[in-house]
Design a protein around this motif. Sequence first.
Motif, PDB file in Angstrom:
ATOM      1  N   ASP A 242       0.948  -1.181   0.105  1.00  0.00           N
ATOM      2  CA  ASP A 242      -0.366  -0.155   0.030  1.00  0.00           C
ATOM      3  C   ASP A 242       1.270   0.726  -0.276  1.00  0.00           C
ATOM      4  O   ASP A 242       1.820   1.980   0.872  1.00  0.00           O
ATOM      5  CB  ASP A 242      -0.865  -0.090   1.720  1.00  0.00           C
ATOM      6  N   ALA A 243       0.957   1.900  -1.136  1.00  0.00           N
ATOM      7  CA  ALA A 243       1.741   3.394  -1.716  1.00  0.00           C
ATOM      8  C   ALA A 243       1.369   4.254  -0.456  1.00  0.00           C
ATOM      9  O   ALA A 243       2.073   4.778   0.183  1.00  0.00           O
ATOM     10  CB  ALA A 243       1.622   3.378  -2.858  1.00  0.00           C
ATOM     11  N   GLY A 244      -0.264   3.880   0.259  1.00  0.00           N
ATOM     12  CA  GLY A 244      -0.428   5.160   0.875  1.00  0.00           C
ATOM     13  C   GLY A 244       0.472   4.720   2.770  1.00  0.00           C
ATOM     14  O   GLY A 244      -0.033   5.683   3.338  1.00  0.00           O
TER      15      GLY A 244
ATOM     16  N   PHE B 180       0.060  16.275   0.349  1.00  0.00           N
ATOM     17  CA  PHE B 180      -0.100  14.402   0.809  1.00  0.00           C
ATOM     18  C   PHE B 180      -1.464  13.938   0.257  1.00  0.00           C
ATOM     19  O   PHE B 180      -2.031  14.480  -0.047  1.00  0.00           O
ATOM     20  CB  PHE B 180      -0.065  14.275   2.152  1.00  0.00           C
ATOM     21  N   GLU B 181      -0.824  12.871  -1.248  1.00  0.00           N
ATOM     22  CA  GLU B 181      -1.885  12.727  -1.600  1.00  0.00           C
ATOM     23  C   GLU B 181      -2.038  11.450  -2.184  1.00  0.00           C
ATOM     24  O   GLU B 181      -0.834  10.946  -2.947  1.00  0.00           O
ATOM     25  CB  GLU B 181      -2.302  13.612  -2.820  1.00  0.00           C
ATOM     26  N   VAL B 182      -2.565  10.652  -2.052  1.00  0.00           N
ATOM     27  CA  VAL B 182      -3.110   9.271  -3.032  1.00  0.00           C
ATOM     28  C   VAL B 182      -3.336   9.451  -4.241  1.00  0.00           C
ATOM     29  O   VAL B 182      -4.447  10.498  -4.534  1.00  0.00           O
ATOM     30  CB  VAL B 182      -4.081   8.533  -2.056  1.00  0.00           C
ATOM     31  N   VAL B 183      -2.033   9.441  -4.878  1.00  0.00           N
ATOM     32  CA  VAL B 183      -2.647   9.989  -6.246  1.00  0.00           C
ATOM     33  C   VAL B 183      -4.250   8.945  -7.692  1.00  0.00           C
ATOM     34  O   VAL B 183      -4.406   7.150  -7.184  1.00  0.00           O
ATOM     35  CB  VAL B 183      -0.977   9.192  -7.379  1.00  0.00           C
ATOM     36  N   ARG B 184      -5.427   9.073  -7.745  1.00  0.00           N
ATOM     37  CA  ARG B 184      -6.145   8.411  -8.373  1.00  0.00           C
ATOM     38  C   ARG B 184      -6.882   7.830  -7.312  1.00  0.00           C
ATOM     39  O   ARG B 184      -7.078   6.971  -7.712  1.00  0.00           O
ATOM     40  CB  ARG B 184      -6.072   8.175  -9.775  1.00  0.00           C
TER      41      ARG B 184
ATOM     42  N   PRO C  43      -4.314   1.751  -2.445  1.00  0.00           N
ATOM     43  CA  PRO C  43      -3.327   3.174  -3.355  1.00  0.00           C
ATOM     44  C   PRO C  43      -2.299   2.446  -3.764  1.00  0.00           C
ATOM     45  O   PRO C  43      -1.189   1.835  -3.097  1.00  0.00           O
ATOM     46  CB  PRO C  43      -3.109   3.976  -1.783  1.00  0.00           C
ATOM     47  N   GLY C  44      -2.184   2.366  -5.147  1.00  0.00           N
ATOM     48  CA  GLY C  44      -1.002   2.268  -6.529  1.00  0.00           C
ATOM     49  C   GLY C  44       0.104   3.425  -6.139  1.00  0.00           C
ATOM     50  O   GLY C  44       1.524   2.995  -6.394  1.00  0.00           O
ATOM     51  N   GLU C  45      -0.473   4.457  -6.006  1.00  0.00           N
ATOM     52  CA  GLU C  45       0.218   5.898  -5.463  1.00  0.00           C
ATOM     53  C   GLU C  45       0.832   7.207  -4.846  1.00  0.00           C
ATOM     54  O   GLU C  45      -0.817   7.404  -4.743  1.00  0.00           O
ATOM     55  CB  GLU C  45       0.800   6.611  -7.064  1.00  0.00           C
ATOM     56  N   CYS C  46       1.478   7.586  -4.052  1.00  0.00           N
ATOM     57  CA  CYS C  46       1.221   8.200  -3.571  1.00  0.00           C
ATOM     58  C   CYS C  46       2.670   9.394  -3.801  1.00  0.00           C
ATOM     59  O   CYS C  46       3.344   8.978  -3.136  1.00  0.00           O
ATOM     60  CB  CYS C  46       1.237   7.676  -1.930  1.00  0.00           C
ATOM     61  N   ARG C  47       2.179  10.777  -3.652  1.00  0.00           N
ATOM     62  CA  ARG C  47       3.334  11.702  -3.137  1.00  0.00           C
ATOM     63  C   ARG C  47       2.717  12.166  -2.434  1.00  0.00           C
ATOM     64  O   ARG C  47       1.709  12.836  -1.765  1.00  0.00           O
ATOM     65  CB  ARG C  47       2.585  12.534  -4.491  1.00  0.00           C
ATOM     66  N   PHE C  48       4.061  13.041  -1.552  1.00  0.00           N
ATOM     67  CA  PHE C  48       3.809  13.861  -1.087  1.00  0.00           C
ATOM     68  C   PHE C  48       5.149  14.975  -0.614  1.00  0.00           C
ATOM     69  O   PHE C  48       6.340  14.720  -1.656  1.00  0.00           O
ATOM     70  CB  PHE C  48       4.271  13.233   0.371  1.00  0.00           C
ATOM     71  N   THR C  49       5.638  16.078   0.106  1.00  0.00           N
ATOM     72  CA  THR C  49       6.906  16.562  -0.100  1.00  0.00           C
ATOM     73  C   THR C  49       6.887  17.240   1.468  1.00  0.00           C
ATOM     74  O   THR C  49       6.708  16.894   2.428  1.00  0.00           O
ATOM     75  CB  THR C  49       6.229  18.661  -0.578  1.00  0.00           C
TER      76      THR C  49
END
Lengths: 423, 423
Positions: free
Chosen positions: A238-240, A269-273, A280-286
């Motif tokens: 889980d990417a999230g 911080f965001e779960v992509v799509r 969650p397959g992809e997550c982005r954060f700063t």
Amino acid sequence: METLSIGQEIIAACEQLGRHSDDPDGLTVAYLSPAHRAVAAELQEAMAAAGLTVTVDALGNVLGRLACGRTGARTLITGSHFDTVRNGGRFDGRLGIVLPIALARHLTETGERLPFDLEVIAFAEEEGLRYASTFLGSSPLVGQFDASVLERSDASGVRMRDAMKDAGLDPDGIAGLRRDPERLLGYYEVHIEQGPVLLQAGEALGVVTSIAGGVRHSCRVIGTAGHAGTVPMPLRHDAGTAAAEMVLALETRCRAAEGVAVVGTAGRFEVVRGATNVIPGECRFTIDLRAAENGPRDRSLADVLQACREIAARRGVGFESELTMNVPATPCTPAWVDALAAAVTALGLPARRMPSGAGHDAMMMGRAMPMAMLFVRCGNGGVSHSPQETMSAADAGQAAAATLGFWRSLGRSVRDLPAGPRE
Amino acid sequence: METLSIGQEIIAACEQLGRHSDDPDGLTVAYLSPAHRAVAAELQEAMAAAGLTVTVDALGNVLGRLACGRTGARTLITGSHFDTVRNGGRFDGRLGIVLPIALARHLTETGERLPFDLEVIAFAEEEGLRYASTFLGSSPLVGQFDASVLERSDASGVRMRDAMKDAGLDPDGIAGLRRDPERLLGYYEVHIEQGPVLLQAGEALGVVTSIAGGVRHSCRVIGTAGHAGTVPMPLRHDAGTAAAEMVLALETRCRAAEGVAVVGTAGRFEVVRGATNVIPGECRFTIDLRAAENGPRDRSLADVLQACREIAARRGVGFESELTMNVPATPCTPAWVDALAAAVTALGLPARRMPSGAGHDAMMMGRAMPMAMLFVRCGNGGVSHSPQETMSAADAGQAAAATLGFWRSLGRSVRDLPAGPRE
């Protein structure tokens, strides 16, 4: 000088400038917008009324000069910016302009002469809202102007170069704004704290020791998307939740920093799509990390990135990070810090020494000349970059008094320029 | 019956149906879209070619009937849905339609007569992509149709009622689709697993024991936004790190569940209006919790929400959660589960009993009649709801063989309807 009275004058001036906004609600003043031009016009009037000689430079900075009348006198620059973030506060930037204007009026009225020329600069752009051109106003004065920003377009497709020409400014004149440091005493800036430290300590003023350097990373976690009902917990990647563990590692590391304080933030911080029923397959954060010294900041960053890699390996997910900003810390000039602290103490106030976590025009100016900064208590829980930003007239008045005391002490040690040809 | 050959036929039929898509890339078939109508037309042809008597009902479900020729015979309904999620897989739903069509053709060709009528139903809508009308196709058959969905509009503003009329369907006839359970043996569905359990176990088939009930919450964490550089770590009330700790609490609780497996997912997670240099003031995330039994699921939910409240209290942030879905678990009919397991075992295969984490038409149909489900191994890591969804012809063939064995065993215990007037 009647401290509370000048404080009220300063607050009133900020309230007055705050009436101009690009949005009907809130306070948004983007570089060269109608509200921005209205504020610039009011500042010119206020400077002139205070006895300053007013000019507008090629970039749109508004300059007010109070000459001391002595040949060979050097110049102390003081100021801040008058643009805002979106939905910003009335004191952020503007305080550092209207406070020295009020003091200049006071000097003009009382006939007190400082042994140096005073130049109040209202920087046209520091926040970078319209063109992501942070420190635009101050950068050319210290030879740090990046001419490529002139070709950038705003969200409506208007190039900066064209917006400047439309406002009657001269993009090609910006390179000529560089100042000869030899002719300058240095730079001094008064700014609202934008944080809760002074408020929590019950103190009106803070003496800045260093402007924190910031380092930012953009991070991406790649897991395996899957049906929220059909993949058993032990088989998930889980990417999230992996990213959640990483941002907690950032928080834990910064909380544990000893000695120099380090602050770390995962602002995005965001779960992509993301979908409720999908793992969650992809997550982005700063990551945004700051400290008053580069060493502790960089050690924290290394630890956090290492923790992220370990979390990713343990969970069987991918981790990528990209450096998006790296600005070194800028220490304030120690002798000026001491002099400013003495001026605060002379008012009977504690002179808390503290780093500035936020960047300021002083950071840019301090690259080329002596520099000091005074912080003023931020009310309302310390909230800034918000319409809820507040400041008391009493605190503004104390800041004016401390500033005048600091200028007088600078005057006692001032050295004039050697005789010879000058501007 | 040549198992591999019928498996290849099934895979080929799914590939053929998969050529119709609303998007040129991927596989998206929304209720009554051009691709949806094309698939419905192909299914009618395939059913007719297999010897089934074809009708299309008021809702657009495609029905193929293989009568056994005996008066008083009850009907076994078998089927699944032919709509898809956005960018879905070729086997999800369709397998449960084309497999019984292939078996019907086999029965027609060999002349084998089952002692009950067989009805293959291709449900027109189960995923809810266009109108959020999950289980639309099966709901009227068991008297669970919600007529208010007819007034819903899709993203283009087209009402479902009008889309149905445009497709030549009869919205007002839907209420009449309810079946008399007395005339039915029950419902049986073959479905791709949509998860990695069979793949990891190295087994082709799974016998579903229960369809997990799902409970969903939409959660909101309210912290205090602030400047990422100016608020010391101990003074923060970061909504993002608080929410991160909460989703890890969800994961930890589900991993620790003993006995009945519980799966928990935070599929959406987002800092609201996040910016790199701003401490998160608000964060939203979703909770999706499922288990084959309601008790363990509800105990996990209570524990997770309690953990969230404790985390919020400790961090000085607000926490709100709203129940957005609560569907009870649907157990499969125990005698049918045993019979299906025996049919799998008779093939020399292990008959793994497992819950279904995902919802299926069998969940709706099982509310009114005996019900069983067979799972078929999902290739490619178990990924589903994706163009990467795969299945082997060998596994599809084994599923067909197990299904025929199960039908034969049902036939051995079948009771006809009492004599009297009938449809």
